[in-house]
Design a protein around this motif. Structure first.
Motif, PDB file in Angstrom:
ATOM      1  N   GLY A  67      54.011   0.048  34.421  1.00  0.00           N
ATOM      2  CA  GLY A  67      54.291   0.776  33.195  1.00  0.00           C
ATOM      3  C   GLY A  67      54.639  -0.148  32.050  1.00  0.00           C
ATOM      4  N   TRP A  68      55.425  -1.188  32.349  1.00  0.00           N
ATOM      5  CA  TRP A  68      55.801  -2.165  31.313  1.00  0.00           C
ATOM      6  C   TRP A  68      54.563  -2.874  30.786  1.00  0.00           C
ATOM      7  N   LEU A  69      53.681  -3.296  31.676  1.00  0.00           N
ATOM      8  CA  LEU A  69      52.475  -4.003  31.255  1.00  0.00           C
ATOM      9  C   LEU A  69      51.580  -3.133  30.383  1.00  0.00           C
ATOM     10  N   SER A  70      51.570  -1.836  30.626  1.00  0.00           N
ATOM     11  CA  SER A  70      50.690  -0.949  29.872  1.00  0.00           C
ATOM     12  C   SER A  70      51.228  -0.623  28.484  1.00  0.00           C
ATOM     13  N   THR A  71      52.538  -0.840  28.268  1.00  0.00           N
ATOM     14  CA  THR A  71      53.119  -0.462  26.989  1.00  0.00           C
ATOM     15  C   THR A  71      53.703  -1.619  26.205  1.00  0.00           C
ATOM     16  N   ALA A  72      53.951  -2.751  26.861  1.00  0.00           N
ATOM     17  CA  ALA A  72      54.631  -3.861  26.178  1.00  0.00           C
ATOM     18  C   ALA A  72      53.769  -4.423  25.067  1.00  0.00           C
ATOM     19  N   ALA A  73      54.367  -4.545  23.905  1.00  0.00           N
ATOM     20  CA  ALA A  73      53.696  -5.193  22.791  1.00  0.00           C
ATOM     21  C   ALA A  73      53.930  -6.684  22.879  1.00  0.00           C
ATOM     22  N   PRO A  74      52.981  -7.510  22.452  1.00  0.00           N
ATOM     23  CA  PRO A  74      53.197  -8.965  22.481  1.00  0.00           C
ATOM     24  C   PRO A  74      54.413  -9.345  21.656  1.00  0.00           C
ATOM     25  N   ALA A  75      55.191 -10.303  22.173  1.00  0.00           N
ATOM     26  CA  ALA A  75      56.310 -10.837  21.399  1.00  0.00           C
ATOM     27  C   ALA A  75      55.779 -11.567  20.175  1.00  0.00           C
ATOM     28  N   SER A  76      56.617 -11.672  19.130  1.00  0.00           N
ATOM     29  CA  SER A  76      56.156 -12.345  17.913  1.00  0.00           C
ATOM     30  C   SER A  76      55.873 -13.796  18.203  1.00  0.00           C
ATOM     31  N   ALA A  77      54.768 -14.301  17.659  1.00  0.00           N
ATOM     32  CA  ALA A  77      54.372 -15.679  17.916  1.00  0.00           C
ATOM     33  C   ALA A  77      54.862 -16.579  16.807  1.00  0.00           C
ATOM     34  N   THR A  92      66.981 -14.459  23.971  1.00  0.00           N
ATOM     35  CA  THR A  92      66.920 -14.079  22.556  1.00  0.00           C
ATOM     36  C   THR A  92      65.622 -14.573  21.932  1.00  0.00           C
ATOM     37  N   GLN A  93      65.225 -13.928  20.848  1.00  0.00           N
ATOM     38  CA  GLN A  93      64.024 -14.368  20.149  1.00  0.00           C
ATOM     39  C   GLN A  93      64.226 -15.763  19.564  1.00  0.00           C
ATOM     40  N   ALA A  94      65.467 -16.070  19.170  1.00  0.00           N
ATOM     41  CA  ALA A  94      65.735 -17.407  18.632  1.00  0.00           C
ATOM     42  C   ALA A  94      65.461 -18.471  19.680  1.00  0.00           C
ATOM     43  N   GLN A 140      60.231 -17.041  30.387  1.00  0.00           N
ATOM     44  CA  GLN A 140      60.598 -15.985  31.329  1.00  0.00           C
ATOM     45  C   GLN A 140      62.051 -15.649  31.074  1.00  0.00           C
ATOM     46  N   GLY A 141      62.400 -14.356  31.005  1.00  0.00           N
ATOM     47  CA  GLY A 141      63.790 -14.013  30.782  1.00  0.00           C
ATOM     48  C   GLY A 141      63.976 -12.599  30.300  1.00  0.00           C
ATOM     49  N   TYR A 142      65.237 -12.230  30.096  1.00  0.00           N
ATOM     50  CA  TYR A 142      65.580 -10.859  29.740  1.00  0.00           C
ATOM     51  C   TYR A 142      65.109 -10.462  28.349  1.00  0.00           C
ATOM     52  N   LEU A 143      64.761 -11.440  27.505  1.00  0.00           N
ATOM     53  CA  LEU A 143      64.188 -11.083  26.201  1.00  0.00           C
ATOM     54  C   LEU A 143      63.004 -10.144  26.387  1.00  0.00           C
ATOM     55  N   TRP A 144      62.212 -10.421  27.400  1.00  0.00           N
ATOM     56  CA  TRP A 144      61.017  -9.623  27.647  1.00  0.00           C
ATOM     57  C   TRP A 144      61.251  -8.555  28.699  1.00  0.00           C
ATOM     58  N   SER A 145      61.850  -8.922  29.816  1.00  0.00           N
ATOM     59  CA  SER A 145      62.080  -7.925  30.863  1.00  0.00           C
ATOM     60  C   SER A 145      62.951  -8.505  31.966  1.00  0.00           C
ATOM     61  N   ARG A 146      63.752  -7.641  32.562  1.00  0.00           N
ATOM     62  CA  ARG A 146      64.420  -7.956  33.823  1.00  0.00           C
ATOM     63  C   ARG A 146      63.404  -7.804  34.955  1.00  0.00           C
ATOM     64  N   PRO A 147      63.702  -8.290  36.149  1.00  0.00           N
ATOM     65  CA  PRO A 147      62.813  -8.035  37.288  1.00  0.00           C
ATOM     66  C   PRO A 147      62.651  -6.541  37.523  1.00  0.00           C
ATOM     67  N   LEU A 148      61.425  -6.135  37.839  1.00  0.00           N
ATOM     68  CA  LEU A 148      61.087  -4.720  37.984  1.00  0.00           C
ATOM     69  C   LEU A 148      60.341  -4.481  39.292  1.00  0.00           C
ATOM     70  N   PRO A 149      60.515  -3.299  39.904  1.00  0.00           N
ATOM     71  CA  PRO A 149      59.634  -2.953  41.027  1.00  0.00           C
ATOM     72  C   PRO A 149      58.209  -2.763  40.516  1.00  0.00           C
ATOM     73  N   ARG A 164      59.218 -22.519  22.033  1.00  0.00           N
ATOM     74  CA  ARG A 164      57.799 -22.512  21.632  1.00  0.00           C
ATOM     75  C   ARG A 164      57.529 -23.656  20.668  1.00  0.00           C
ATOM     76  N   ASP A 165      58.401 -23.835  19.688  1.00  0.00           N
ATOM     77  CA  ASP A 165      58.206 -24.905  18.708  1.00  0.00           C
ATOM     78  C   ASP A 165      58.340 -26.292  19.338  1.00  0.00           C
TER      79      ASP A 165
END
Length: 259
Positions: free
Chosen positions: A249-259, A218-220, A234-243, A226-227
């Motif tokens: 494709g994920w790297l080319s489209t993923a927007a940075p998570a909020s900092a 979760t973002q929380a 690392q985790g499902y918030l951003w992505s599950r394991p991918l081939p 981070r704080d």
């Protein structure tokens, strides 16, 4: 259709025949939200269905077959990294290494040779020493880890806090970072969890180590770790394991998570 049952002999043939492949889970810089690397994870596709890692990894770890499995996945992942690095020169690859590799003085020689032959930047290879099989004598593993670091790679203790490795190993073993186990992340709503992770992070930073937090869903949770000063997530918030193709494709489209 359910995945077929497997045994150690079937797994050994599969490893030797190159049936196992690497899938990748992104690793995120918690400060910037950017993907800075991936962890290579073993996957076993079969005609009857994907064999769950929880079924075949313990089979491998019960013997030296895990050494063959580790090296097979590392070779596979290095080939992908070699394709990625021209456009992502600092992109890191985390690979898993069983403690069984450290039981012999020459236990990491083949790994060093594989990385050198792959023509990738050694400094982008992070070796995660898995906790499921501890070396026969942890102190005896130190020279092998030093050999990895001398070759330019970094060494991390995986799933720290849930298995064999403990605070003493941060003193005895030459490592560059630790990965906090997902069990701690899942308990961040407990009032003692965040102070514990914060204290471990502060101590690690004083020793010059970096911290990755696994199992962020979760973002929380991402905001909390981070704080607390943790470096990577690392985790499902951003992505599950991918081939590999889906990861690209994920790297080319993923927007940075909020900092």
């Amino acid at each position: 259709m359910s995945a077929p049952a497997v045994d150690a002999a079937t797994l050994k043939r599969a490893v030797q025949d190159g049936q196992l492949v690497a899938w990748y889970q992104p690793i995120i810089d918690l400060g910037t939200g950017s993907a800075v690397g991936v962890e290579a994870l073993a996957r076993w596709p079969r005609p009857g269905g994907m064999i769950p890692p929880a079924e075949f990894i313990p089979l491998a770890e019960a013997s030296d077959l895990v050494i063959e499995l580790d090296l097979a996945i590392i070779r596979y992942a290095l080939a992908d990294l070699r394709r990625w690095q021209p456009t992502r020169p600092g992109f890191e690859l985390n690979v898993n290494l069983s403690g069984r590799h450290l039981d012999s003085p020459a236990g990491v020689t083949e790994l060093v040779a594989i990385v050198e032959a792959a023509a990738v930047t050694p400094g982008t290879i992070c070796v995660e020493l898995t906790e499921t099989t501890r070396p026969d004598a942890a102190d005896q593993g130190a020279p092998a880890l030093e050999a990895l670091r001398a070759a330019g790679m970094s060494v991390w203790l995986d799933d720290f806090g849930s298995g064999f490795y403990d605070l003493r190993d941060l003193i005895r073993l030459p490592v560059d970072g630790i990965k906090i186990d997902r069990e701690f992340t899942a308990q961040l709503d407990h009032p003692r969890a965040a102070p514990l992770i914060g204290a471990l992070t502060a101590a690690a930073h004083q020793m010059g180590l970096r911290i990755t937090v696994e199992g962020v869903e979760t973002q929380a949770q991402a905001d909390i770790v981070r704080d607390l000063g943790c470096d990577l997530g690392q985790g499902y918030l951003w992505s599950r394991p991918l081939p590999a193709d889906e990861l690209e494709g994920w790297l080319s489209t993923a927007a940075p998570a909020s900092a």
